[in-house]
Motif scaffolding. Sequence first.
Motif, PDB file in Angstrom:
ATOM      1  N   ARG A 120      33.198 -14.884  43.500  1.00 18.31           N
ATOM      2  CA  ARG A 120      34.318 -15.098  44.431  1.00 18.31           C
ATOM      3  C   ARG A 120      35.650 -15.170  43.683  1.00 18.31           C
ATOM      4  O   ARG A 120      35.738 -15.628  42.543  1.00 18.31           O
ATOM      5  CB  ARG A 120      34.154 -16.331  45.286  1.00 18.31           C
ATOM      6  N   ARG A 154      37.435 -20.359  33.747  1.00 20.82           N
ATOM      7  CA  ARG A 154      37.256 -21.295  32.623  1.00 20.82           C
ATOM      8  C   ARG A 154      36.270 -22.393  33.012  1.00 20.82           C
ATOM      9  O   ARG A 154      35.368 -22.743  32.249  1.00 20.82           O
ATOM     10  CB  ARG A 154      38.644 -21.886  32.325  1.00 20.82           C
ATOM     11  N   LEU A 155      36.447 -22.911  34.231  1.00 21.23           N
ATOM     12  CA  LEU A 155      35.589 -23.982  34.721  1.00 21.23           C
ATOM     13  C   LEU A 155      34.171 -23.464  34.954  1.00 21.23           C
ATOM     14  O   LEU A 155      33.186 -24.126  34.610  1.00 21.23           O
ATOM     15  CB  LEU A 155      36.175 -24.524  36.035  1.00 21.23           C
ATOM     16  N   THR A 193      20.751 -18.915  39.786  1.00 20.69           N
ATOM     17  CA  THR A 193      21.641 -19.972  40.270  1.00 20.69           C
ATOM     18  C   THR A 193      23.103 -19.557  40.190  1.00 20.69           C
ATOM     19  O   THR A 193      23.881 -19.751  41.129  1.00 20.69           O
ATOM     20  CB  THR A 193      21.421 -21.270  39.466  1.00 20.69           C
ATOM     21  N   PHE A 194      23.483 -18.976  39.055  1.00 27.94           N
ATOM     22  CA  PHE A 194      24.899 -18.647  38.930  1.00 27.94           C
ATOM     23  C   PHE A 194      25.248 -17.321  39.596  1.00 27.94           C
ATOM     24  O   PHE A 194      26.365 -17.147  40.063  1.00 27.94           O
ATOM     25  CB  PHE A 194      25.348 -18.719  37.468  1.00 27.94           C
ATOM     26  N   ASN A 227      24.110 -16.406  42.447  1.00 31.71           N
ATOM     27  CA  ASN A 227      24.390 -16.839  43.818  1.00 31.71           C
ATOM     28  C   ASN A 227      25.527 -17.856  43.879  1.00 31.71           C
ATOM     29  O   ASN A 227      26.388 -17.802  44.757  1.00 31.71           O
ATOM     30  CB  ASN A 227      23.146 -17.485  44.435  1.00 31.71           C
ATOM     31  N   GLY A 228      25.481 -18.787  42.962  1.00 30.24           N
ATOM     32  CA  GLY A 228      26.435 -19.905  43.030  1.00 30.24           C
ATOM     33  C   GLY A 228      27.869 -19.481  42.837  1.00 30.24           C
ATOM     34  O   GLY A 228      28.784 -20.092  43.403  1.00 30.24           O
ATOM     35  N   LEU A 229      28.059 -18.488  42.027  1.00 29.82           N
ATOM     36  CA  LEU A 229      29.438 -18.073  41.755  1.00 29.82           C
ATOM     37  C   LEU A 229      29.889 -16.960  42.706  1.00 29.82           C
ATOM     38  O   LEU A 229      31.058 -16.581  42.704  1.00 29.82           O
ATOM     39  CB  LEU A 229      29.562 -17.592  40.302  1.00 29.82           C
ATOM     40  N   ALA A 230      28.937 -16.457  43.503  1.00 32.07           N
ATOM     41  CA  ALA A 230      29.287 -15.340  44.386  1.00 32.07           C
ATOM     42  C   ALA A 230      30.072 -15.815  45.604  1.00 32.07           C
ATOM     43  O   ALA A 230      29.997 -16.989  45.985  1.00 32.07           O
ATOM     44  CB  ALA A 230      28.006 -14.627  44.824  1.00 32.07           C
TER      45      ALA A 230
END
Lengths: 190, 190, 190, 190
Positions: free
Chosen positions: D139, D145-146, D184-185, D187-190
């Motif tokens: 997204r 950075r975070l 996880t990432f 999906n999680g960051l999407a």
Amino acid sequence: MEDKRALIRSAAVRAFARKGYHACRVSDIAEDAGVAYGLVYHYFGSKEAVLETVFRETWQAMLDAIQAVEELGEPAPEQVRKVAAIVLRTWRNDPDLVRVLVREVTRSPQLQNEIGEISLAFAALARIIERGKAEGSFRADLDSRLAATMVYGALEEILTGWVMGQLPDSDEDVAAAERAVAATFANGLA
Amino acid sequence: MEDKRALIRSAAVRAFARKGYHACRVSDIAEDAGVAYGLVYHYFGSKEAVLETVFRETWQAMLDAIQAVEELGEPAPEQVRKVAAIVLRTWRNDPDLVRVLVREVTRSPQLQNEIGEISLAFAALARIIERGKAEGSFRADLDSRLAATMVYGALEEILTGWVMGQLPDSDEDVAAAERAVAATFANGLA
Amino acid sequence: MEDKRALIRSAAVRAFARKGYHACRVSDIAEDAGVAYGLVYHYFGSKEAVLETVFRETWQAMLDAIQAVEELGEPAPEQVRKVAAIVLRTWRNDPDLVRVLVREVTRSPQLQNEIGEISLAFAALARIIERGKAEGSFRADLDSRLAATMVYGALEEILTGWVMGQLPDSDEDVAAAERAVAATFANGLA
Amino acid sequence: MEDKRALIRSAAVRAFARKGYHACRVSDIAEDAGVAYGLVYHYFGSKEAVLETVFRETWQAMLDAIQAVEELGEPAPEQVRKVAAIVLRTWRNDPDLVRVLVREVTRSPQLQNEIGEISLAFAALARIIERGKAEGSFRADLDSRLAATMVYGALEEILTGWVMGQLPDSDEDVAAAERAVAATFANGLA
DNA sequence: GATGAATGAGATTTCATTCAT
DNA sequence: AATGAATGAAATCTCATTCAT
């Protein structure tokens, strides 16, 4: 009880005198003082600081004594004699201390920062000689700094002779040395 | 190539002069000489032996020079002057060497076995003064051993002043120091 | 006066945060607290016990807060968000404390006996995730222990970024971090 | 014979892993390497320098591997997966090394000068995530950075779980962890 | 002769901990 | 409760010296 700091300080003088600064371990000092060696660090911080302290406290006492001589205002040759007496008699009072000062401090490469304090002694001698020139006891063309160096050197070498066991050092010898220095420079600088 | 031994020897003088014997590592000497430090051991056997060698070879040269003065048979005060000249001029020739001799050797607790050789210099001076007493130049009641000590001390302290940067050391200063020592003891011991 | 024990405890947090546990001497703690260092032993028994106490008392408070979240019975993603908030806001309340926990305790080889208490936090997170699977918020094939590890790691690394000064840490940044963690794992674990 | 430097380096990894950096004496390293401890100083100069060297050489290898991933130009989620694989598989290849890196280096107060090198890894991850935003995999409102911090934290915490024996670490577990992080990432960051 | 890797005795110093006051 | 002098185990590091090559 008692003053452990002073105890360690004087044990250090003995130990340094016996083995030399470098060959002497901190534990030798502590052992001599009868304390744990950690205490040496508690009071002095480092081995070098012990030597420095010994030097500084002693040297100041000698400077004070020399200054007292200056303040009497006697003729310069008499002042030279008294300074010689002060320096040489220290030997009788505390040979170990002299041993340490002569061997370890005076020309140590480590304690070059103490040079300032050492040169105060030269300065005092130079002042005395300068006054001798003014009052006519010493020749006018004398370089007083150089003359002071010779006097100091003669004294220190006599001490060294005693320290190294090369010169006899009975009370009578000490007195004779004092007279010899006084006479030599009274005439030599005149 | 060339003479590696001499190369190391002179590098050692520089290194000892710069950092002091104790603070100077064998590798400092080797580095200064541009060789591997194993070679120092090949030629000298140990760090202490390097210092000893430097001392002995130099000292012998000085003893020889002093003996040559004695053999000329001139009046004692003139002989004292010439000895002063020899000792003080060494400074001009090789300050590093003097630095090492003055600081490390003369009153080193380790090299006490060299004392014999050091005292030969005192003995020579004492002989000269003894002869001065015989010929009437110096007073008869003088302790010649003690007088020799004072002369030597004055000389060494002047060297020390130069080493420590406390006294000026131009050619003219060196000549003046030589005259001052000669005059002071010619009169002072008379 | 006042509560010396608490005084020392908070001084220890500051001192550990400033110099690190190992580099920090007991006397640094005492100095920071303005008491003699003997008193640290009176209250805590040893340097390690001070760190242990700091950890245990703090950690317990955090565990209690997390448990309170669990008991509310809200949806798992919301519970994860609240845990993130608890952990991250601690930073604002007491950065020094976070510094100590993150750097000294969490993976210290010495405090491995504390692992039991540390893993209670993981267990709580794992329970929340497990419930998330039950309620359908999270995928059923998720290893909840592993997922808890990831969540905890993300949180701790953000704290570390703040501790090390690598991430901005204004109030707004803290809030944004909380939202980012919540969103990432709400979606990521779904 | 052989390469003593490398011998010592790998012995140090074992020794640090076994006892922890602080509890590990230089002689432990030497003993483990079967050499005299002087040789550790010959090659590394200090105990801290050994740790630093271990860190730097390892870390560089990991940075190179991550860069190679970046250069392949695959979709961001795939790149994240590959980075996870690189980091997590190190555990299987050299658990002792991971143990040391995780426990001693990453948040050591002493090695804060290494932070520059540590943050290069974060920067690489951040670049990957940034590209993911550009290509639409992640997204757009993400703070890269975070996000990089979270990914890195998740990975490190999994390693820590293995180091501390809190998570199972068979080959299958390692593969599962890799998949879990990637999923996880992704999906999680999407 | 020349090199420098390898050794290890030994010295300084730190600092947690004890304990008398 | 409070202090800080006193202790000494333990660790790092230096560097003269040896020796295989």
